[in-house]
Each structure stands twice: as structure tokens, then as C-alpha cells.
Scaffold this motif. Sequence first.
Motif, PDB file in Angstrom:
ATOM      1  N   TYR A 171     -29.166  -3.407  22.751  1.00 11.87           N
ATOM      2  CA  TYR A 171     -27.993  -2.669  23.167  1.00 11.87           C
ATOM      3  C   TYR A 171     -28.439  -1.432  23.938  1.00 11.87           C
ATOM      4  CZ  TYR A 171     -25.388  -5.525  19.871  1.00 11.87           C
ATOM      5  OH  TYR A 171     -24.825  -6.575  19.211  1.00 11.87           O
ATOM      6  N   ALA A 172     -27.761  -1.118  25.013  1.00 11.59           N
ATOM      7  CA  ALA A 172     -28.060   0.095  25.769  1.00 11.59           C
ATOM      8  C   ALA A 172     -27.458   1.287  25.025  1.00 11.59           C
ATOM      9  CB  ALA A 172     -27.489   0.001  27.170  1.00 11.59           C
ATOM     10  N   ASP A 207     -21.947   0.866  15.225  1.00  8.10           N
ATOM     11  CA  ASP A 207     -21.477   1.650  14.076  1.00  8.10           C
ATOM     12  C   ASP A 207     -22.602   2.290  13.276  1.00  8.10           C
ATOM     13  OD1 ASP A 207     -18.792   1.260  14.612  1.00  8.10           O
ATOM     14  OD2 ASP A 207     -18.689  -0.561  13.404  1.00  8.10           O
ATOM     15  N   ARG A 208     -23.779   2.448  13.887  1.00  7.88           N
ATOM     16  CA  ARG A 208     -24.914   3.090  13.214  1.00  7.88           C
ATOM     17  C   ARG A 208     -25.292   4.349  13.976  1.00  7.88           C
ATOM     18  NH1 ARG A 208     -28.748  -1.301  10.563  1.00  7.88           N
ATOM     19  NH2 ARG A 208     -27.135  -2.729   9.887  1.00  7.88           N
ATOM     20  N   PRO A 209     -25.310   5.499  13.300  1.00  6.32           N
ATOM     21  CA  PRO A 209     -25.680   6.737  13.980  1.00  6.32           C
ATOM     22  C   PRO A 209     -27.181   6.781  14.279  1.00  6.32           C
ATOM     23  CG  PRO A 209     -25.224   7.154  11.664  1.00  6.32           C
ATOM     24  CD  PRO A 209     -24.912   5.710  11.917  1.00  6.32           C
ATOM     25  N   PHE A 251     -21.426  -6.460  14.218  1.00  6.20           N
ATOM     26  CA  PHE A 251     -22.181  -6.653  15.453  1.00  6.20           C
ATOM     27  C   PHE A 251     -23.437  -7.460  15.164  1.00  6.20           C
ATOM     28  CE2 PHE A 251     -19.965  -2.628  15.825  1.00  6.20           C
ATOM     29  CZ  PHE A 251     -19.369  -2.732  17.067  1.00  6.20           C
ATOM     30  N   PRO A 252     -23.851  -8.304  16.091  1.00  6.64           N
ATOM     31  CA  PRO A 252     -25.152  -8.969  15.908  1.00  6.64           C
ATOM     32  C   PRO A 252     -26.258  -7.918  16.026  1.00  6.64           C
ATOM     33  CG  PRO A 252     -24.110  -9.665  17.973  1.00  6.64           C
ATOM     34  CD  PRO A 252     -23.168  -8.737  17.282  1.00  6.64           C
TER      35      PRO A 252
END
Length: 68
Positions: A8-9, A27-29, A2-3
Amino acid sequence: MFPLNAWYAAAWDTEVGRTLLPRTVCDRPLVLYRTTSGKAVALADACWHCADPRLDAAAASAAVSNRW
């Protein structure tokens, strides 16, 4: 992939409160919460002291406290 230099919402404004709200973005918690003054905060879902997820931690005043 992902950029990462983009917005991002992660949640609706009404979803974020004083309790921890776990989310995954790119993909980041993450953990979302609001401070006592109402400011929205997003942190990596990790305890830097023990490398565990923060999901069992509690929001305290303007910071998220460690479970220890």
C-alpha cells in the motif's frame, strides 16, 4: 478488513523526511521517517514501553527515540 499481504502506498517520496510523518494504512497507525542515510522507515505508531502513540517522539539517527 484489508488484505495485509499486499503493498500500500503510504506517502509520496517527497513527503517522508527526517521528521515523523503519521499515517493510517489499513486502519493501522504508522509513523514514517528517513534515517540520516536517507533510508525510508515505517514503524507502528506506538511506544512499546508505555503503549502510547509515538507522535510526540523525535527521530534520532537511524531509530526513533522514545519521548522518555
